[in-house]
Design an enzyme around this catalytic site. Structure first.
Site, PDB file in Angstrom:
ATOM      1  N   TYR A 313       3.453  -2.895  -2.057  1.00  0.00           N
ATOM      2  CA  TYR A 313       2.135  -2.620  -1.491  1.00  0.00           C
ATOM      3  C   TYR A 313       1.491  -3.935  -1.056  1.00  0.00           C
ATOM      4  O   TYR A 313       1.410  -4.891  -1.841  1.00  0.00           O
ATOM      5  CB  TYR A 313       1.281  -1.913  -2.540  1.00  0.00           C
ATOM      6  CG  TYR A 313      -0.099  -1.477  -2.090  1.00  0.00           C
ATOM      7  CD1 TYR A 313      -0.458  -1.417  -0.751  1.00  0.00           C
ATOM      8  CD2 TYR A 313      -1.060  -1.107  -3.015  1.00  0.00           C
ATOM      9  CE1 TYR A 313      -1.716  -1.008  -0.346  1.00  0.00           C
ATOM     10  CE2 TYR A 313      -2.326  -0.681  -2.632  1.00  0.00           C
ATOM     11  CZ  TYR A 313      -2.647  -0.648  -1.294  1.00  0.00           C
ATOM     12  OH  TYR A 313      -3.893  -0.243  -0.906  1.00  0.00           O
ATOM     13  N   CYS A 314       1.038  -4.013   0.197  1.00  0.00           N
ATOM     14  CA  CYS A 314       0.338  -5.173   0.715  1.00  0.00           C
ATOM     15  C   CYS A 314       1.208  -6.426   0.553  1.00  0.00           C
ATOM     16  O   CYS A 314       2.369  -6.427   0.960  1.00  0.00           O
ATOM     17  CB  CYS A 314      -1.018  -5.304   0.020  1.00  0.00           C
ATOM     18  SG  CYS A 314      -2.101  -6.577   0.683  1.00  0.00           S
ATOM     19  N   LEU A 315       0.698  -7.496  -0.060  1.00  0.00           N
ATOM     20  CA  LEU A 315       1.496  -8.704  -0.241  1.00  0.00           C
ATOM     21  C   LEU A 315       2.713  -8.444  -1.117  1.00  0.00           C
ATOM     22  O   LEU A 315       3.728  -9.137  -0.994  1.00  0.00           O
ATOM     23  CB  LEU A 315       0.644  -9.808  -0.868  1.00  0.00           C
ATOM     24  CG  LEU A 315      -0.586 -10.272  -0.084  1.00  0.00           C
ATOM     25  CD1 LEU A 315      -1.248 -11.437  -0.783  1.00  0.00           C
ATOM     26  CD2 LEU A 315      -0.207 -10.641   1.330  1.00  0.00           C
TER      27      LEU A 315
END
Length: 582
Positions: A313-315
């Site tokens: 998720y995300c980074l």
């Protein structure tokens, strides 16, 4: 042959420069004092040397004044006006209340929108200006104008003014109380009002499980099964290290973890340690080794002989893609699939967040982090709030302090207030290697001294972008389609960076688009993909669960919680200890 003493670097020069920048950063909230002047100087000098552009702006100003004059005359003649000489942008809801259509407020907001449009024309399209400088000037000018928006002024806002009259000013009294309470909480380092009703381990992050691994950087949580049999392949979720993991395990009704467990999946979750000064030298590769790789080793020991569905998720998705590419290069085939949730692999068009990232700003940030050992939560939160200032700053000021109304706190808002820090070395490496240099997309990113390439991936990929993402714009997330030579299923869901991912079944007004692309299919650009892919109503979660099941080998008895014999005993109950570190 030794270098002459005069050629050796001065051991005092660099620390002195960093100390000066770090001291200055305390006064500027981490924003380089050279970033804005250099951008405006570039724009101003090129505009001064562009008489054609100046004449165009004069003509536009004359046309706008003429339109506004005719509009004002119609309003005066008719005692009002049904139309408008300029309409707000689709996402601009500041003037949506019917009260804004009554004079003189219609004239006030129309003149503001015309002024805002003229300044957009003035700050864009100036030949010769560096693209980054143009984006900075346009963005900053828009933020300055928003400060003076009539919607933010009690005397110019008809809705706020009428409420004040109706309540005889009691809304302002309540607003003053709200302001004092918020100021006290900020000074004391306490969370926002209402957060006390949401407690980790009691009302949030309550899906049962055990911590089965703890090292200096992560805790790994294995969740207890709720079905008699589970899919053979477990799921490992890698959240971003700038957030507490439990955004994916909020309340019972919107917990992605609970949804997956109830669908018959064995789920593991990384919970990152909140770093402090002592972690200043923890680097990006430490997050790969002690984070993702250590978690994969634990999952493989607890679920032997099974491949793993990895999700980032995300980074966390960016870190996962780096790890997966390195594994593919080295012949490690433990991954069954890779899911990317609002995660970027190409940062050349990473949205307005890149306005805060250039050589000047990164150097300034590095010096600030060098002194304190990490990037503070307030510094990160401030940047994200500026990106959505109308929603996160001005509308909140008007509601809390002018209307005197506290919007009810929800679980997502409580999670958002529970922020984390980032180590100096890791954040510097991340900004430079990924944001500034775009090494991953361009084949220069090195793991263990050798470059990796996303084209080495042969596992199926499920990628999710969100329509209104200010952190990972979906056009940027979509680039995974071009960077890999494998089967990619791409989903575009309604909502923003967080709300679009936390999109449980039954959530109202949710929709998504989904299309599968084989490795042999010709590439299509994101805009064409958007036009050709039909919209489906509801949550994208069931579609992902079906996709995972289609890439699994069937149902098996649930594995035990931990494997003490292999060195992964159940240490404590979920949510563990690291999630409580402030």
């Amino acid at each position: 042959m030794s270098r002459p003493a005069a050629d050796l670097p001065d051991p005092v020069a660099l620390p002195l420069d960093r100390m000066v920048n770090a001291a200055m950063a305390r006064l500027t909230a981490g924003v380089s004092p050279l970033a804005l002047p250099s951008a405006y100087l570039d724009w101003g000098m090129h505009l001064a040397m562009a008489p054609g552009k100046q004449l165009e702006l004069l003509r536009k100003a004359h046309r706008k004044m003429t339109r506004f004059g005719l509009y004002a005359a119609h309003c005066a003649a008719q005692g009002g006006h049904d139309g408008a000489c300029i309409a707000p942008l689709e996402q601009d809801r500041r003037f949506s209340d019917p009260a804004w259509q009554s004079p003189p407020f219609n004239l006030i907001y129309q003149s503001f929108l015309l002024t805002q449009q003229w300044w957009h024309n003035a700050t864009t399209g100036v030949r010769g200006v560096a693209p980054h400088h143009q984006a900075v000037v346009e963005f900053t000018t828009r933020q300055i104008l928003d400060i003076f928006s009539p919607s933010n002024n009690l005397l110019l806002n008809p809705v706020a003014l009428q409420q004040t009259i109706n309540e005889h000013g009691m809304n302002l009294v309540r607003g003053l109380g709200n302001f004092i309470e918020d100021a006290q909480r900020s000074l004391l380092g306490r969370p926002p009002a209402g957060s006390e009703d949401f407690r980790v381990g009691e009302t949030l992050a309550v899906t049962p499980g055990k911590v089965v691994l703890r090292n200096s950087l992560i805790e790994l949580i294995q969740y207890a099964p709720t079905t008699d049999k589970v899919q053979a392949e477990p799921i490992l979720i890698v959240p971003a290290w700038i957030m507490k993991y439990y955004i994916l395990d909020l309340s019972a009704q919107n917990s992605l973890v609970k949804y997956l467990v109830d669908r018959g999946h064995t789920v593991f979750m990384i919970s990152w340690k909140n770093p402090d000064y002592g972690d200043r030298d923890v680097g990006f590769d430490d997050y790969r080794r002690l984070g993702v790789m250590a978690a994969l080793d634990a999952v493989s020991a607890i679920c032997p002989q099974q491949k793993i569905h990895a999700t980032g998720y995300c980074l966390g998705g960016t870190l996962l893609s780096v790890t997966a590419a390195a594994m593919a290069r080295d012949g490690d085939d433990r991954l069954a699939s890779m899911t990317m949730l609002a995660a970027q692999t190409d940062f050349s068009e990473a949205g307005e967040l890149t306005l805060f990232i250039d050589e000047n700003q990164v150097t300034f940030l590095e010096d600030m982090m060098w002194e304190q050992g990490f990037l503070d939560t307030k510094q990160m939160a401030g940047a994200f709030q500026i990106l959505r200032s109308n929603d996160l700053i001005w509308s909140r000021i008007m509601k809390d302090y002018i209307a005197g109304e506290r919007p009810p706190m929800n679980d997502l808002m409580a999670w958002n207030a529970d922020q984390t820090r980032m180590p100096y070395r890791m954040h510097s490496e991340y900004l430079r290697r990924l944001f500034l240099d775009n090494d991953l997309a361009e084949g220069r990113f090195r793991v263990d001294g050798r470059p990796i390439a996303l084209t080495d991936l042969r596992l199926p990929v499920f990628a999710v972008g969100t329509e209104h993402d200010h952190v990972a714009p979906w056009h940027s997330v979509f680039k995974i389609m071009r960077l890999t030579d494998t089967n990619v299923t791409f989903v575009l869901t309604s909502g923003g960076h967080n709300a679009g991912i936390v999109s449980e079944p039954g959530h109202p007004h949710r929709q998504y688009r989904l299309a599968h692309h084989d490795e042999h299919d010709a590439y299509i650009d994101p805009d064409r993909w958007l036009a050709e892919t039909p919209t489906q109503t509801g949550s994208w979660w069931p579609a992902w669960a079906d996709w995972l099941a289609a890439h699994s080998d069937g149902m098996v008895p649930p594995p035990p919680l931990g494997n003490a014999a292999a060195g992964y005993p159940a240490l404590s109950a979920a949510p563990g200890e690291y999630v409580f570190v402030a």
